[in-house]
Write an enzyme that holds these catalytic residues in place. Structure first.
Site, short mmCIF file in Angstrom:
data_model
loop_
_atom_site.label_atom_id
_atom_site.label_comp_id
_atom_site.label_asym_id
_atom_site.label_seq_id
_atom_site.Cartn_x
_atom_site.Cartn_y
_atom_site.Cartn_z
N THR A 123 13.76 -18.60 -13.79
CA THR A 123 14.08 -17.40 -13.01
C THR A 123 14.23 -16.18 -13.92
OG1 THR A 123 15.89 -16.39 -11.77
CG2 THR A 123 16.48 -18.25 -13.13
N ASP A 124 14.04 -14.99 -13.34
CA ASP A 124 14.28 -13.76 -14.09
C ASP A 124 15.75 -13.60 -14.46
OD1 ASP A 124 15.27 -13.20 -11.53
OD2 ASP A 124 14.06 -11.40 -11.21
N GLU A 125 16.64 -14.36 -13.76
CA GLU A 125 18.07 -14.18 -13.98
C GLU A 125 18.51 -14.62 -15.37
OE1 GLU A 125 20.58 -14.98 -10.62
OE2 GLU A 125 18.91 -14.77 -9.23
N TYR A 147 24.96 -20.04 -12.65
CA TYR A 147 23.58 -20.42 -12.28
C TYR A 147 22.60 -19.98 -13.37
CZ TYR A 147 18.94 -19.74 -10.15
OH TYR A 147 17.59 -19.73 -9.91
N LYS A 151 20.26 -22.25 -15.94
CA LYS A 151 18.81 -22.13 -16.01
C LYS A 151 18.37 -21.76 -17.43
CE LYS A 151 16.25 -22.43 -12.99
NZ LYS A 151 15.55 -23.63 -12.43
P1 NAD Z 1 16.27 -24.64 -3.08
O1 NAD Z 1 17.74 -24.54 -3.32
O2 NAD Z 1 15.71 -24.17 -1.79
O3 NAD Z 1 15.79 -26.16 -3.26
C1 NAD Z 1 16.18 -26.96 -4.33
C2 NAD Z 1 15.63 -28.36 -4.08
O4 NAD Z 1 15.98 -29.19 -5.21
C3 NAD Z 1 16.21 -29.04 -2.84
O5 NAD Z 1 15.18 -29.68 -2.12
C4 NAD Z 1 17.19 -30.05 -3.41
O6 NAD Z 1 17.39 -31.18 -2.58
C5 NAD Z 1 16.52 -30.41 -4.72
N1 NAD Z 1 17.47 -30.92 -5.74
C6 NAD Z 1 18.65 -30.36 -6.10
N2 NAD Z 1 19.24 -31.12 -7.04
C7 NAD Z 1 18.41 -32.16 -7.29
C8 NAD Z 1 18.46 -33.27 -8.16
N3 NAD Z 1 19.51 -33.47 -8.98
N4 NAD Z 1 17.43 -34.15 -8.17
C9 NAD Z 1 16.37 -33.97 -7.34
N5 NAD Z 1 16.28 -32.94 -6.46
C10 NAD Z 1 17.29 -32.05 -6.45
O7 NAD Z 1 15.59 -23.90 -4.31
P2 NAD Z 1 14.38 -22.86 -4.37
O8 NAD Z 1 14.85 -21.53 -3.94
O9 NAD Z 1 13.19 -23.48 -3.75
O10 NAD Z 1 14.16 -22.78 -5.96
C11 NAD Z 1 13.29 -23.71 -6.62
C12 NAD Z 1 13.28 -23.39 -8.10
O11 NAD Z 1 12.85 -22.04 -8.31
C13 NAD Z 1 14.65 -23.50 -8.77
O12 NAD Z 1 14.50 -24.08 -10.03
C14 NAD Z 1 15.12 -22.06 -8.88
O13 NAD Z 1 15.99 -21.90 -9.99
C15 NAD Z 1 13.80 -21.33 -9.09
N6 NAD Z 1 13.77 -19.94 -8.63
C16 NAD Z 1 14.09 -19.61 -7.34
C17 NAD Z 1 14.02 -18.28 -6.93
C18 NAD Z 1 14.33 -17.89 -5.51
O14 NAD Z 1 14.34 -16.68 -5.20
N7 NAD Z 1 14.54 -18.81 -4.58
C19 NAD Z 1 13.62 -17.29 -7.83
C20 NAD Z 1 13.30 -17.65 -9.14
C21 NAD Z 1 13.37 -18.98 -9.52
P1 TYD Z 2 20.60 -13.68 -3.31
O1 TYD Z 2 19.64 -13.87 -2.19
O2 TYD Z 2 21.83 -14.52 -3.35
O3 TYD Z 2 19.75 -13.80 -4.67
P2 TYD Z 2 20.20 -13.51 -6.22
O4 TYD Z 2 21.67 -13.29 -6.26
O5 TYD Z 2 19.80 -14.77 -6.89
O6 TYD Z 2 19.41 -12.31 -6.63
O7 TYD Z 2 21.07 -12.15 -3.31
C1 TYD Z 2 20.13 -11.11 -3.43
C2 TYD Z 2 20.90 -9.80 -3.47
O8 TYD Z 2 21.57 -9.62 -2.21
C3 TYD Z 2 21.99 -9.79 -4.54
O9 TYD Z 2 22.05 -8.50 -5.16
C4 TYD Z 2 23.26 -10.07 -3.75
C5 TYD Z 2 22.97 -9.48 -2.39
N1 TYD Z 2 23.64 -10.18 -1.25
C6 TYD Z 2 24.40 -9.44 -0.33
O10 TYD Z 2 24.52 -8.20 -0.41
N2 TYD Z 2 25.00 -10.13 0.69
C7 TYD Z 2 24.89 -11.48 0.83
O11 TYD Z 2 25.49 -12.05 1.77
C8 TYD Z 2 24.11 -12.21 -0.12
C9 TYD Z 2 23.95 -13.71 -0.01
C10 TYD Z 2 23.50 -11.51 -1.14
#
Ligand code: NAD
Ligand code: TYD
Length: 332
Positions: A123-125, A147, A151
């Site tokens: 992630t960019d985070e 988090y 990562k």
């Molecule tokens: P999500 O939370 O929707 O899904 C996570 C999945 O991983 C679930 O299906 C869960 O059951 C599974 N999981 C969790 N712990 C596990 C374990 N110990 N063993 C096997 N499976 C397990 O996540 P997402 O939003 O789809 O994110 C997927 C990946 O992308 C993550 O690594 C996250 O850090 C990264 N990512 C997400 C975003 C975003 O905006 N959602 C952005 C950048 C990077």
């Molecule tokens: P989020 O979807 O949790 O992603 P991330 O924190 O990983 O970027 O949040 C996106 C942005 O929205 C973040 O700046 C926090 C804000 N946010 C709210 O303002 N209200 C909310 O209820 C949530 C969940 C997030």
């Protein structure tokens, strides 16, 4: 290609598996997922009967589960499995350290033994917040939430396996994703579904924080490209260049639903809230990738999807999520 996908029942993983089935008819997929609160078999109901797709319930932290997955004989692994929600990492960080760090370690050990490629989804985070300009892949890692720190720990382990053992591993660091099948704890699906339910939307602080919004299908295309064409050991930033403040984002969602700002409820800010994320994506663009969705188009499709798929999100919002929401947001 025979592909092991971990965390395939989550948001991005399920979109990625659907993308693979559609774009690469010759591929076979084994999905290893623990089915945590965020893992939902409904996300892949449409590919369940496909003979090229197999599901294995298991935990990437458990050596025996990972061994079982590798007995299937994958030629490459894409690791999506993680705990992913910043707010949950603030109240309960242990699960993040376990899955995001230890789980990645277990997969690294397995790919090292099997001699196969690992694409690790990050992630960019991990870079932390940036007031102006954009992070390149060489920018230092300065994570600010449990988090992001978990990562970043995983990313550093991946790097060490590349350097020490010559493991064929790559990292994709994307910006905030949105689109169909995203668990409604994240801001876009939370706000859309709250509004559809007649609730207000809880905006942190003044809504000034900035995120760069990437439509999930654009990320799936980038990951697919890195998997097939990425340079071993490479790190790839993936962002859409669609930066918006949370207030701007909220106004766009309200406009798409024909609603006004009286539906916004300002709530106390998140502790340690990163102000802005921004990525320099020159490297992934030089592989030929570019995003196809701007935020307006992506949001329109996303709002439409949540409108048309109440059967998907309503059971989630009345299950585990209900108690989580009540504790966090009270009666908003
Ligand atoms: P999500 O939370 O929707 O899904 C996570 C999945 O991983 C679930 O299906 C869960 O059951 C599974 N999981 C969790 N712990 C596990 C374990 N110990 N063993 C096997 N499976 C397990 O996540 P997402 O939003 O789809 O994110 C997927 C990946 O992308 C993550 O690594 C996250 O850090 C990264 N990512 C997400 C975003 C975003 O905006 N959602 C952005 C950048 C990077
Ligand atoms: P989020 O979807 O949790 O992603 P991330 O924190 O990983 O970027 O949040 C996106 C942005 O929205 C973040 O700046 C926090 C804000 N946010 C709210 O303002 N209200 C909310 O209820 C949530 C969940 C997030």
């Amino acid at each position: 290609m025979r592909l092991l996908v971990t965390g395939g029942c989550g948001f991005i993983g399920s979109n990625f598996i659907r993308h693979l089935m559609r774009e690469h008819p010759e591929d076979e997929v084994l999905n290893l997922d623990k089915l945590t609160y965020a893992g939902n078999p409904e996300n892949l109901r449409d590919v369940e009967g496909d003979p090229r797709y197999t599901f294995l319930k298991g935990d990437i932290c458990e050596e025996a589960d990972v061994r079982k997955a590798f007995e299937w004989g994958p030629e490459a692994v894409v690791n999506f499995a993680a705990e992913t929600h910043v707010d949950r990492s603030i109240t309960d960080p242990e699960a993040f350290v376990r899955t995001d760090v230890l789980g990645t370690f277990r997969l690294l050990e397995a790919v090292r033994g099997a001699g196969v490629r690992l694409v690790h989804i990050s992630t960019d985070e991990v870079y932390g917040s940036i007031a102006e300009g954009s992070f390149t892949e060489e920018s230092p890692l300065r994570p600010n939430s449990p988090y992001a720190a978990s990562k970043a720990g995983a990313d550093l382990l991946v790097r060490s396996y590349v350097r020490t053992y010559g493991t064929d591993a790559l990292i994709v660091r994307s910006s905030n994703n949105y689109g169909p099948y995203q668990y409604p704890e994240k801001v876009i699906p939370l706000f859309i579904t709250n509004l559809l339910e007649g609730r207000k939307v809880p905006l942190y602080g003044e809504g000034a924080n900035v995120r760069d919004w990437l439509f999930v299908e654009d990320n799936c295309r980038a990951i697919d490209l890195v998997l097939r064409r990425g340079e071993s050991g490479g790190v790839y930033n993936v962002g859409a260049g669609q930066e918006r403040s949370n207030l701007e984002l909220t106004r766009s969602i309200l406009a798409l639903l024909g609603m006004g700002e009286e539906h916004i409820q300002k709530v106390p800010d998140r502790p340690g809230h990163d102000f802005r994320y921004s990525l320099d994506c020159t490297r992934i663009r030089s592989l030929g990738w570019e995003p196809l969705y701007d935020l307006e188009r992506g949001l329109r499709e996303t709002v439409r999807w949540y409108r048309e798929n109440r059967d998907w999100w309503m059971p989630i919002k009345s299950g585990e999520f209900r108690e989580y929401y009540r504790r966090r947001y009270g009666d908003i």
